[in-house]
Design a protein around this motif. Structure first.
Motif: not given
Length: 273
Positions: A228, A263, A187-188, A185, A225-226
Motif C-alpha cells: 500500500n 490487487p 501487487g507484491y 495498493g 495481499s498488496s
C-alpha cells in the motif's frame, strides 16, 4: 348633603391630594422621558462599540435589545417608585417569574447561550463546510437558538446550538489549504519503484497540487495481499474533492497502461470430490 358640600375645603383637597399627586405624576413622566433618552444614547454607544469589534450583526442587534430592555426596566421601576408604588414587591414578582420561565425553558436557554458563544468566538461562519452536532454540511445561517446547514446532497438540517457547542467542531473551510490522503495498493510482484515514479509524475503534472508543502509518496503498509502506497498531496481547500476524485480515476487508468496491478480480495473455493 348641601352642608357637606359647603364644608368641603377645595383648597385643602388641592394642597393635600392634587398637588402632591400631580407633582409625582409629572416627575414620573419626566423620569421616564429622560431615562428613555439616556437609554437610547447608551444603547447606541454600545452598538457602535460592538460594531467596531466586528461581531455578527445578528448578535449585535440581539445584545442591543437585551441591554435596552434591562436599562428600560430600571427606568420604569424608578418612575413607579416616584409614584409611590411598592417596587420592592414588583421586583420580587418579576424575579420569581423570571426564575420560573428560566426553569421551564432550560433547554432553550442552553441553546441561546451556545448561540451567543458561537457568534462571539466564531468557530465557523456562513459558507464554511463543517462537521458539528453529529452532522456535516455547509453552514447557511447561524441563529441565536439553532444553526441551519445544507448537506452535500442538498438537504437542509436545523441543528440546536447546544448540540454544536457541546461537541467537537471540525471546520474543513477554516484553512486555505488541505492535505488529500489517498492509498493505492499494488501487487507484491509489481515494480515498486516504477509505481512510485508513476505516481510522482502524475502529481507533478497536476496543476492543482501545491509545491509547498511538498507532497508525500511512500510505502505505508505491507498488507495481506498488496503493498500500500500512501499519496498525500496538498491542494487549495476548494480543489480537495476535485483532485481526490480525478486522481483516483487517473491512477487506475495509468496503472492499467503501465501494467501495474491493483490487487483485490479474492477467495479460492476447493470442492472435494
Amino acid at each position: 348633603m348641601g352642608e357637606q358640600i359647603e364644608n368641603f375645603d377645595v383648597q385643602h383637597f388641592i394642597d393635600v391630594y392634587v398637588m402632591p399627586w400631580g407633582i409625582n405624576i409629572i416627575l414620573a413622566i419626566v423620569i421616564y422621558i429622560i431615562g428613555k433618552m439616556v437609554v437610547k444614547t447608551l444603547v447606541g454607544i454600545f452598538g457602535k462599540i460592538m460594531a467596531k469589534s466586528k461581531y455578527d450583526d445578528m448578535l449585535v442587534d440581539f445584545l442591543k435589545s437585551i441591554v435596552n430592555a434591562f436599562l428600560m426596566l430600571f427606568v420604569i421601576v424608578a418612575s413607579l417608585d416616584q409614584l409611590g408604588v411598592d417596587t420592592t414587591s414588583l421586583v420580587a414578582i418579576l424575579g420569581a417569574a423570571g426564575l420560573a420561565i428560566g426553569l421551564s425553558l432550560q433547554g432553550s436557554l442552553q441553546n441561546f447561550a451556545a448561540g451567543v458563544m458561537l457568534l462571539v468566538f466564531r468557530p465557523f461562519k456562513a459558507g464554511d463546510f463543517v462537521e458539528a452536532g453529529g452532522v456535516s454540511g455547509s453552514v447557511i445561517n447561524i441563529g441565536i437558538f439553532s444553526t441551519i446547514m445544507s448537506t452535500p446532497d442538498n438537504k437542509e438540517i436545523i441543528v440546536p446550538n447546544g448540540n454544536i457547542y457541546g461537541d467537537n467542531i471540525t471546520n474543513y473551510s477554516a484553512k486555505s489549504t488541505r492535505r488529500v490522503d489517498m492509498v493505492f495498493g499494488i501487487g507484491y510482484g509489481d515494480d515498486l519503484l516504477k509505481a512510485k515514479r508513476v505516481l510522482t509524475s502524475m502529481l507533478d503534472a497536476d496543476e492543482r497540487v501545491l509545491k509547498e508543502p511538498a507532497y508525500t509518496v511512500a510505502v505505508g503498509e505491507l498488507g495481506d495481499s498488496s503493498v500500500n502506497l500512501v499519496v498525500r498531496p496538498w491542494v487549495k481547500s476548494s480543489d480537495y474533492w476535485g483532485l481526490k476524485f480525478d486522481f483516483t480515476e487517473a491512477v487506475k487508468l495509468r496503472f492499467d497502461q503501465e501494467g501495474i496491478s491493483i490487487p483485490f480480495p479474492q477467495m479460492d473455493v476447493h470442492l472435494d470430490k
